[in-house]
Design a protein around this motif. Structure first.
Motif, PDB file in Angstrom:
ATOM      1  N   LEU A  47       0.828  -1.206   0.000  1.00 31.15           N
ATOM      2  CA  LEU A  47       0.000   0.000   0.000  1.00 31.15           C
ATOM      3  C   LEU A  47       0.862   1.257   0.000  1.00 31.15           C
ATOM      4  N   GLY A  48       1.931   1.257   0.793  1.00 34.31           N
ATOM      5  CA  GLY A  48       2.803   2.431   0.860  1.00 34.31           C
ATOM      6  C   GLY A  48       3.512   2.703  -0.455  1.00 34.31           C
ATOM      7  N   THR A  49       4.051   1.655  -1.090  1.00 36.18           N
ATOM      8  CA  THR A  49       4.770   1.862  -2.345  1.00 36.18           C
ATOM      9  C   THR A  49       3.822   2.266  -3.472  1.00 36.18           C
ATOM     10  N   ASN A  50       2.630   1.694  -3.488  1.00 39.11           N
ATOM     11  CA  ASN A  50       1.670   2.086  -4.529  1.00 39.11           C
ATOM     12  C   ASN A  50       1.150   3.504  -4.308  1.00 39.11           C
ATOM     13  N   LEU A  51       0.995   3.909  -3.040  1.00 40.54           N
ATOM     14  CA  LEU A  51       0.629   5.297  -2.776  1.00 40.54           C
ATOM     15  C   LEU A  51       1.733   6.234  -3.246  1.00 40.54           C
ATOM     16  N   GLY A  52       2.985   5.830  -3.067  1.00 45.17           N
ATOM     17  CA  GLY A  52       4.097   6.642  -3.562  1.00 45.17           C
ATOM     18  C   GLY A  52       4.053   6.823  -5.070  1.00 45.17           C
ATOM     19  N   GLU A  53       3.705   5.763  -5.792  1.00 45.12           N
ATOM     20  CA  GLU A  53       3.569   5.876  -7.246  1.00 45.12           C
ATOM     21  C   GLU A  53       2.424   6.820  -7.615  1.00 45.12           C
ATOM     22  N   MET A  54       1.329   6.762  -6.870  1.00 42.25           N
ATOM     23  CA  MET A  54       0.199   7.660  -7.138  1.00 42.25           C
ATOM     24  C   MET A  54       0.593   9.110  -6.905  1.00 42.25           C
ATOM     25  N   VAL A  55       1.324   9.374  -5.822  1.00 40.78           N
ATOM     26  CA  VAL A  55       1.767  10.744  -5.534  1.00 40.78           C
ATOM     27  C   VAL A  55       2.683  11.239  -6.641  1.00 40.78           C
ATOM     28  N   LEU A  56       3.571  10.373  -7.114  1.00 36.32           N
ATOM     29  CA  LEU A  56       4.487  10.750  -8.199  1.00 36.32           C
ATOM     30  C   LEU A  56       3.715  11.103  -9.465  1.00 36.32           C
ATOM     31  N   MET A  57       2.813  10.245  -9.889  1.00 35.27           N
ATOM     32  CA  MET A  57       2.105  10.469 -11.146  1.00 35.27           C
ATOM     33  C   MET A  57       1.138  11.645 -11.047  1.00 35.27           C
ATOM     34  N   LEU A  58       0.384  11.713  -9.951  1.00 32.00           N
ATOM     35  CA  LEU A  58      -0.584  12.797  -9.790  1.00 32.00           C
ATOM     36  C   LEU A  58       0.117  14.129  -9.597  1.00 32.00           C
ATOM     37  N   GLY A  59       1.205  14.126  -8.820  1.00 34.97           N
ATOM     38  CA  GLY A  59       1.944  15.372  -8.593  1.00 34.97           C
ATOM     39  C   GLY A  59       2.524  15.934  -9.877  1.00 34.97           C
ATOM     40  N   ALA A  60       3.089  15.053 -10.722  1.00 33.78           N
ATOM     41  CA  ALA A  60       3.655  15.519 -11.992  1.00 33.78           C
ATOM     42  C   ALA A  60       2.561  16.096 -12.887  1.00 33.78           C
ATOM     43  N   THR A  61       1.385  15.479 -12.887  1.00 39.16           N
ATOM     44  CA  THR A  61       0.275  15.982 -13.706  1.00 39.16           C
ATOM     45  C   THR A  61      -0.198  17.348 -13.213  1.00 39.16           C
ATOM     46  N   LEU A  62      -0.286  17.503 -11.903  1.00 40.05           N
ATOM     47  CA  LEU A  62      -0.794  18.756 -11.346  1.00 40.05           C
ATOM     48  C   LEU A  62       0.133  19.932 -11.607  1.00 40.05           C
ATOM     49  N   ILE A  63       1.432  19.690 -11.627  1.00 41.73           N
ATOM     50  CA  ILE A  63       2.359  20.810 -11.830  1.00 41.73           C
ATOM     51  C   ILE A  63       2.798  20.932 -13.288  1.00 41.73           C
ATOM     52  N   GLY A  64       2.177  20.146 -14.172  1.00 44.34           N
ATOM     53  CA  GLY A  64       2.407  20.308 -15.602  1.00 44.34           C
ATOM     54  C   GLY A  64       3.637  19.622 -16.155  1.00 44.34           C
ATOM     55  N   LEU A  65       4.154  18.626 -15.483  1.00 42.04           N
ATOM     56  CA  LEU A  65       5.311  17.892 -15.988  1.00 42.04           C
ATOM     57  C   LEU A  65       4.846  16.731 -16.867  1.00 42.04           C
ATOM     58  N   PRO A  66       5.730  16.217 -17.718  1.00 43.01           N
ATOM     59  CA  PRO A  66       5.374  14.998 -18.478  1.00 43.01           C
ATOM     60  C   PRO A  66       5.173  13.815 -17.531  1.00 43.01           C
ATOM     61  N   LEU A  67       4.541  12.765 -18.025  1.00 44.08           N
ATOM     62  CA  LEU A  67       4.347  11.572 -17.201  1.00 44.08           C
ATOM     63  C   LEU A  67       5.701  11.008 -16.780  1.00 44.08           C
ATOM     64  N   PRO A  68       5.932  10.840 -15.483  1.00 38.75           N
ATOM     65  CA  PRO A  68       7.229  10.306 -15.041  1.00 38.75           C
ATOM     66  C   PRO A  68       7.448   8.856 -15.455  1.00 38.75           C
ATOM     67  N   LEU A  69       6.374   8.078 -15.551  1.00 37.16           N
ATOM     68  CA  LEU A  69       6.470   6.667 -15.910  1.00 37.16           C
ATOM     69  C   LEU A  69       5.380   6.330 -16.915  1.00 37.16           C
ATOM     70  N   LEU A  70       5.741   5.577 -17.926  1.00 39.91           N
ATOM     71  CA  LEU A  70       4.767   5.119 -18.907  1.00 39.91           C
ATOM     72  C   LEU A  70       3.994   3.923 -18.354  1.00 39.91           C
ATOM     73  N   PRO A  71       2.816   3.620 -18.911  1.00 42.09           N
ATOM     74  CA  PRO A  71       2.006   2.519 -18.361  1.00 42.09           C
ATOM     75  C   PRO A  71       2.756   1.194 -18.260  1.00 42.09           C
ATOM     76  N   LEU A  72       3.531   0.843 -19.282  1.00 40.29           N
ATOM     77  CA  LEU A  72       4.256  -0.432 -19.243  1.00 40.29           C
ATOM     78  C   LEU A  72       5.349  -0.412 -18.178  1.00 40.29           C
ATOM     79  N   GLN A  73       5.953   0.737 -17.969  1.00 38.28           N
ATOM     80  CA  GLN A  73       6.953   0.857 -16.910  1.00 38.28           C
ATOM     81  C   GLN A  73       6.315   0.699 -15.530  1.00 38.28           C
ATOM     82  N   LEU A  74       5.137   1.297 -15.347  1.00 36.98           N
ATOM     83  CA  LEU A  74       4.418   1.133 -14.087  1.00 36.98           C
ATOM     84  C   LEU A  74       4.034  -0.323 -13.849  1.00 36.98           C
ATOM     85  N   LEU A  75       3.597  -0.995 -14.905  1.00 34.12           N
ATOM     86  CA  LEU A  75       3.237  -2.400 -14.774  1.00 34.12           C
ATOM     87  C   LEU A  75       4.451  -3.235 -14.377  1.00 34.12           C
ATOM     88  N   TRP A  76       5.587  -2.938 -14.964  1.00 39.88           N
ATOM     89  CA  TRP A  76       6.823  -3.657 -14.630  1.00 39.88           C
ATOM     90  C   TRP A  76       7.181  -3.462 -13.157  1.00 39.88           C
TER      91      TRP A  76
END
Length: 230
Positions: A47-76
């Motif tokens: 739960l903690g590591t997946n929440l960290g991934e959510m914070v990374l992806m959502l935070g980058a979207t909110l501040i206008g950065l490109p996606l830090p990880l692509l879907p296949l990279q997240l799946l890996w």
């Protein structure tokens, strides 16, 4: 008693000891406590590591950065980056002194402390990965920045698994799962065919070094907090 008890008592009993040895109850209680503790560790880690991934992806979207990880990279990452260490956490041996602790109530398996630990580790790791990604973007290559983010998240999660191991003993399976996770991540970065599939670009060592503090410090902080609590 499974051997000396009558057929009627065996049918009516909620618990039957097959070898008539009451001492086995102690071993059974220890096994139950160990299983419960390992479930809490694995679940808290995932739960903690997946929440960290959510914070990374959502935070980058909110501040206008490109996606830090692509879907296949997240799946890996979710299949192998934290899946293998979680398996090692689920098979840890009993902690020293586990039978000296008070019994854990059923309603305290996922209590307020558990969710607070998950929230803390997830937010801290996610923000650290976001800072590392934004720092890597200054190099001007999005593919390399995403590769650095992939390395950062995976290695963070490996170190977080060691933090969740406290106060248990490090096992060979934990070490092997961590090495396998790191090696498989290196494979998708170094193998040309995997680079085309996962859209990774191996960064030079000089570009990797600035992100090392964001990779190491959050798990070390978590280790310190858990060591003091135990």
């Amino acid at each position: 008693m499974g051997k000396s008890g009558t057929h009627v008592t065996r049918e009516a009993a909620s618990l039957m000891i097959t070898d008539d040895n009451l001492a086995i109850l102690v071993a059974g209680i220890e096994e139950g406590r160990t299983t419960l503790e390992n479930i809490r560790r694995s679940l808290g880690y995932l739960l903690g590591t997946n929440l960290g991934e959510m914070v990374l992806m959502l935070g980058a979207t909110l501040i206008g950065l490109p996606l830090p990880l692509l879907p296949l990279q997240l799946l890996w990452i979710n299949l192998l980056g934290n899946g293998l260490p979680a398996l090692g956490l689920g098979l840890l041996p009993p902690d020293q002194g586990i039978m000296e602790r008070p019994p854990l109530r059923q309603d305290s398996l996922l209590n307020r402390d558990f969710y607070r630990d998950v929230f803390r580790s997830g937010v801290v790791s996610g923000l650290a990965s976001l800072l590392a990604f934004s720092q890597s973007l200054s190099l001007g290559d999005v593919a390399k920045a995403r590769t650095l983010a992939l390395i950062n998240v995976t290695e963070q999660q490996i170190l977080y698994s060691f933090a969740h191991c406290l106060p248990g003993r490090m096992t060979r399976l934990m070490v092997l799962s961590a090495l396998a996770s790191a090696g498989l991540t290196g494979l998708v970065i170094a193998w040309p065919w995997a680079r085309r599939v996962f859209h990774t670009a191996p960064p030079p060592l000089g570009e990797l070094l600035p992100s090392l503090p964001w990779m190491v410090l959050p798990p070390l902080l978590e280790m310190g907090i858990r060591y003091r609590k135990k």
